[in-house]
Design an enzyme around this catalytic site. Structure first.
Site, PDB file in Angstrom:
ATOM      1  N   SER A   1     -50.947  -0.430   0.646  1.00 16.94           N
ATOM      2  CA  SER A   1     -51.100   0.792  -0.209  1.00 16.94           C
ATOM      3  C   SER A   1     -52.437   0.727  -0.895  1.00 16.94           C
ATOM      4  CB  SER A   1     -49.984   0.644  -1.028  1.00 16.94           C
ATOM      5  OG  SER A   1     -48.765   1.215  -0.570  1.00 16.94           O
TER       6      SER A   1
ATOM      7  N   SER B   1     -49.794   3.990  -0.287  1.00 21.01           N
ATOM      8  CA  SER B   1     -49.174   4.817  -1.407  1.00 21.01           C
ATOM      9  C   SER B   1     -49.959   4.974  -2.589  1.00 21.01           C
ATOM     10  CB  SER B   1     -48.082   4.088  -2.141  1.00 21.01           C
ATOM     11  OG  SER B   1     -47.999   2.874  -2.604  1.00 21.01           O
TER      12      SER B   1
ATOM     13  N   LYS C   1     -52.647   4.456 -11.419  1.00 18.74           N
ATOM     14  CA  LYS C   1     -51.498   4.617 -10.753  1.00 18.74           C
ATOM     15  C   LYS C   1     -50.139   4.759 -11.296  1.00 18.74           C
ATOM     16  CE  LYS C   1     -49.384   3.093  -6.169  1.00 18.74           C
ATOM     17  NZ  LYS C   1     -49.178   2.145  -5.238  1.00 18.74           N
TER      18      LYS C   1
END
Lengths: 492, 95, 484
Positions: A180, A156, A76
């Protein structure tokens, strides 16, 4: 190789049935094929990956190598990676190249994992749709039956979820502040684990809300997540909130079973607004656990309904302060201006997207003079009540079972315009984040339109192993083998 | 409690985020909506409840006083949007 | 001693409280492993934590905490076993994180007190409100470039102690005495070098004025005053300014001001009306700071002797006066020097010589006691030569000067210059007789009753003997001869 789990790939590598170079090349070519449509990657690092794969093969040939030797992973783009651009999905960090490595990614590299690149996300991890990235939205590899609309992957960690689901990587790191990891895992039909707060170091991971942020693995199966978490977790003296506890071999817990385990079903998570399909899936999950020998018990978490507003106050207050460092002075983009304040205002207006600006302002407001007690302090006190809810529930039960999200993935153009409606996506995931307890989401079935739905297990502090054991029972019972429309195997 | 645009501007100033008039009004409405939504927290009885500070599981920890860092000026300055030799720069500040 | 401003409408007294920022002596910074050493090439003592890079996290330096506790103990203050770090949010060019980590709501040290001594010998107690730890900001350089300010982060993150006094101070002199006392305590304990020129100690001065018996009026804060003299001057001019405003029927605005020492006035910093909303909240990157009672006790046990205790002991042990103990205990190094000399020679002689010729020589050469070319054993040797009558006091002064110049030992100088005292009664007697013979007129006057001339004969004899005559013997023999 097209539909291999991380664990299976490990085995094949160890037996030298495949080479790490082959494995990595396969995934790089999948990215080349699919990512034009999905946009899961902000930055790809194929050359570095091939070099790392070669090194991994040398080690594997000697029968050496770490836990994840030669395994292609995605990171990420919130984890700082030494020498590789790290953007947090924001214009303000468009060209930021950290001269340091986050502890979590360093831990993975120590286990000889191979990074294929940096994965898209909501800007500064603020969102649950992945529509707020400055590098374009991510498209969920799943499609609704008879509908070609682009769906959101959740957020996210949407890039991470989409990359895993489509077979571009065998696993990815995510971060979870209010859901997330779990919500995009649910939207993309994969597994994601948010460990106990303090289990994975926050050092070198770009902060959203310090008291809530926690890194975790996202992969196809629980076994894959167990392997990744073992590598990612651990005490870090550089993070004052890191907890000094030994990291267990999570894979050893997978087949423990649930005989005698008490599973709590929180009453307050039931609601008339919950789609019947999700309600039914939840009942199905209860039945799976009961069939495997668990006892299911109704429990009450009375402050659940206050979770979301509490979360938004706490998270946004911290975020407003955490994001003050993006001021165009030491790193990041700068919009030149004649005075210091004008430079700050222009830089931060241009550098942050709309949602981030809104959240910074909200967080600034709740901390501003006269409001600290009414908002932030009150929210932190209600967090204590939410934490107590969990602690007293865990006196009666070992784990809690809930849906992960109140809906399946929705289309890009179906995102509500009211921010509060968007925030409701996190209603089931936020309470565990507030309390800091571990939780995971695993794919349990498809809705009537063929979209994946996840179920969430929540556990006691540092009892991730119990979650893996209970999750494994459900994983087996669910037998989730569905694959999305955009998938390594079908893309050719 | 209803938010006015003057307050939005003051907050934006505190946060050093530039705003144009249209944005200020849009944000006023959105923030007002969020504030209305969080008002439900006022119904919770928080008498004698301490604020949560972490999970209570991490132990307070102190570092030993030894120099282990620094001396990496190029790394520190490598991302600077503007620099002058070994310094970061900002638009001139008049004191 | 009361300090008053006589205004047109009556008599005003001043109310002053000081916030002193003292840089903690430590190897590394408060939250990072970068060096806390003063100076250095720009941005060299900087870690990515100090520069506020994304994902960087603070970890508390144990020694900085210990230094704060030691200082608190030295100020007779309450030590809080649990304290907390908050974020003070504001934007400034040399504040990398966009917030300063500081102990706002829960400081590590609570109330204490400091005893200050004024020039008339009276003593006053000044209350300490609190002491807390916080990080310093970096440095902006405004004069290097026409359009830009330059930022050096070497100081960013260095530990500071902010020591806040009660508004107990009533005169510029008290403010000066308080600062000197505070600095003395910090230096004794070794928690701050107190060097105001290098900025390792600076003061924010809160000043208001009122008429006797009134509650406090509005105060102004004079920021960042960097010498004791300027603190005293700024209080004087600021109080005068406020009295003039009140007496003209105006009101004093609460504001931050700067002291311009060149012009001898304070002036308002451009008002930043919004800038004071610091949005404090507990730093979520740090846990509450919890320390053990036993640890505090161990720090207390290891504290050095503090100034007040040292004075009392010097008076009791060496018989020095209250005034002398004050001078000797002003600096630990001076007291240590004195004790070495006193033990090796004679306590009385030692204090007279140190406070007299030795300090005068240091002053003349502009040296501190640490840099003195004459160390304690050197001075002891000189005093021993006086004590055993090898040289007399007058010669000793000459020898000391020579020691400062050449670095030679006292006995080497005495030998080289042949300064040994003459104790041969025959030689002294003959010198006396020569003087009396050459001054027959004075002798006659003496004999007729002008006793004062005795001193003249002593002086002349000593002069003839180039100062080397033993003064006691000269006196004794002269008396005998004159009585013949």
């Amino acid at each position: 190789m097209r539909d291999m789990t991380l664990a299976a790939a490990r085995e094949a590598l160890a037996k030298r049935e495949i080479s790490a170079v082959e494995l990595v090349d396969h995934h790089i070519s999948t990215i080349e094929k699919l990512d034009g449509d999905i946009n899961a990657f902000i930055t790809t690092t194929p050359d570095q990956a091939r070099l790392a794969a070669k090194a991994a093969d040398e080690q594997l040939a000697k029968g050496e190598g770490g836990l994840l030797c030669g395994i292609p992973l995605g990171v990420k783009d919130l984890f700082c990676t030494d020498g590789t651009r790290t953007t947090a999905g924001s214009n303000i960090l468009r060209h930021f190249v950290p001269p340091y490595e986050s502890t979590v990614t360093a831990n993975l590299l120590k286990q000889d994992a191979v990074f294929l690149g940096k994965l898209n996300l909501d800007e500064f991890a603020m969102g649950s749709t992945n529509l707020t990235s400055a590098f374009g939205s991510v498209t969920n590899p799943w499609k609704r039956a008879g509908d070609d609309k682009k769906l959101v992957p959740g957020g996210s960690s949407g890039g991470s979820a989409a990359a895993v689901a489509s077979g571009m990587v065998l696993g990815a790191t995510g971060t979870d502040t209010g859901g997330s990891i779990r919500q995009p895992a649910s939207f993309c039909g994969i597994t994601g684990v948010k460990p106990t707060y303090g289990r994975c170091s926050r050092f070198g991971t770009i902060a959203f809300a310090s008291s809530l942020d926690q890194a975790g693995p996202m992969a196809r199966t629980l076994e894959d997540c167990a392997l990744m978490l073992e590598a990612m977790a651990g005490f870090d003296p550089k993070d004052s909130t890191s907890v000094d506890l030994a990291v267990p071999r999570y894979v050893d817990a997978l087949e423990r079973g649930v005989k005698g385990l008490k599973v709590g079903i929180p009453e307050e998570y039931r609601s008339e607004d919950l789609p019947a399909e999700i309600q039914a899936l939840w009942e199905q999950g209860i039945a799976w656990l009961r069939d495997a020998g668990a006892e299911t018990v109704k429990v009450s978490l009375p402050h659940t309904k206050y979770g979301l507003p509490t979360y938004y106050i706490a998270a946004l207050a911290e975020a407003s302060s955490n994001l003050a460092r993006y001021d165009g002075v030491r790193f990041g983009e700068r919009v030149p201006a004649d005075s210091l304040d004008m430079m700050y205002e222009a830089t931060r207006h241009a550098g942050f997207g709309e949602e981030v600006r809104r959240r910074i302002l909200m967080g600034t407001y709740v901390l501003s003079s006269g409001y600290y007690d009414a908002y932030y302090l009150r929210a932190q006190k209600i967090r204590t009540l939410i934490q107590r809810d969990f602690l007293s529930a865990f006196e009666k039960v070992d784990v809690l079972l809930t849906p992960t999200a109140p809906s399946a993935a929705f289309a890009h153009d179906e995102k509500p315009t009211d921010p509060v409606q968007v925030y409701l996506n996190d209603v089931f995931t936020v309470p565990a984040s507030l309390a800091g307890v571990p939780a995971l989401s695993l794919p349990a079935g498809l809705d009537s339109k063929g979209l994946p739905l996840g179920l969430q297990l929540i556990g006691r502090y540092f009892e991730e192993e119990t979650l893996f054991a209970a999750g494994r029972v459900m994983e087996k019972a669910a037998g989730f083998t569905h694959r999305p429309a955009l998938f390594a195997g079908s893309a050719a | 409690m209803s938010l006015d645009t003057r307050t939005v501007r003051r907050i934006a100033k505190l946060a050093r985020i530039g705003l144009d008039d249209q944005e200020a009004e849009g944000l006023r409405q959105e923030l007002d909506g969020i504030l209305g939504w969080v008002e439900q927290l006022n119904e919770v009885d928080i008498t004698d409840v301490p604020p949560m500070i972490g999970t209570g599981l991490a132990k307070p920890r102190l570092r030993v006083d030894v120099v282990t860092d620094g001396g990496k000026r190029e790394a520190v300055l490598s991302n600077a949007p503007d620099r002058a030799d070994a310094f970061f720069t900002v638009p001139k500040v008049v004191e | 001693m009361s300090y008053r401003i006589e205004g047109a409408t009556g008599t005003w007294e001043i109310v002053v409280g000081l916030e002193v920022h003292a840089q903690v002596i430590s190897h590394a910074k408060l939250f990072s492993g970068a060096s806390a050493t003063y100076g250095g090439e720009p941005n060299m003592h900087v870690s990515l934590i100090d520069a506020g890079f994304p994902g960087m996290l603070p970890v508390i330096n144990a020694e900085c905490v210990a230094q704060a506790v030691r200082t608190g103990l030295g100020l007779n203050a309450t030590i809080h076993l649990e304290s907390r770090f908050d974020r003070k949010n504001y934007f400034y060019a040399d504040l990398p994180q966009g917030y300063q980590i500081s102990q706002f709501a829960h400081p590590i040290v609570g109330e204490g007190k400091v005893l200050v001594e004024l020039s008339d010998g009276t003593e006053r107690e000044i209350g300490i409100t609190r002491l807390h730890l916080e990080q310093d900001a970096g440095k902006s350089l405004h004069d290097q470039d026409p359009t830009r300010s330059f930022i050096d982060l070497n100081r960013a993150g260095v530990a500071l102690m902010e020591i806040v006094s009660e508004p107990d101070i009533r005169s510029p002199e008290e403010a000066g005495a308080y600062l000197r006392k505070l600095r003395q305590i910090l230096r004794y304990i070794g928690t701050c070098d107190g060097n105001m020129e290098e900025g390792s100690m600076r003061a924010d001065v809160n000043v208001s004025v009122r008429k006797a018996g009134e509650p406090f009026r509005t105060r102004c804060e004079i920021k960042n005053v960097n010498s004791i003299r300027f603190v005293m001057q700024s209080i004087e001019v600021e109080a005068q300014r406020q009295v003039e405003i009140w007496e003209a029927g105006g009101t004093v605005d609460q504001e931050t001001r700067l002291f311009d020492h060149a012009r001898g006035e304070t002036r308002s910093l451009r008002s930043k009306e919004d800038a004071h909303d610091y949005r404090y909240f507990p730093d979520p990157d740090l846990l509450p700071l919890v320390i053990e009672r036993e640890w505090v006790d161990a720090l207390r046990a290891a504290l050095p002797e503090l100034p007040e205790a040292k004075r009392s002991r010097l008076e009791a042990q060496y018989g020095v006066s209250r005034y002398e103990s004050g001078v000797l205990a002003a600096e630990q190094t001076v007291a240590d020097f004195y004790e070495q000399v006193a033990k090796a020679s004679d306590p009385k002689l030692a204090v007279n010589w140190m406070l007299g010729d030795f300090f005068a020589a240091l002053n003349r050469t502009g040296k501190s006691i640490e840099e003195s070319p004459v160390n304690a054993s050197g001075l002891s040797e000189l005093l021993a030569l006086i004590k055993d009558s090898t040289i007399n006091g007058k010669i000793a002064k000459e020898v000391l000067e020579d020691m400062f110049e050449t670095g030679e030992s006292a006995s080497a100088i005495v030998e080289r210059k042949g300064l040994r005292q003459v104790t041969d009664t025959g030689a002294i007697e003959s010198a006396i007789r020569d003087i009396l013979a050459a001054n027959a007129d004075k002798l006659a006057e003496y004999k007729s009753g002008k006793d004062k001339l005795f001193g003249f004969f002593v002086g002349q004899t000593m002069k003839a003997m180039k100062g080397k005559g033993n003064p006691a013997l000269v006196n004794e023999l002269l008396g005998k001869i004159l009585a013949e």
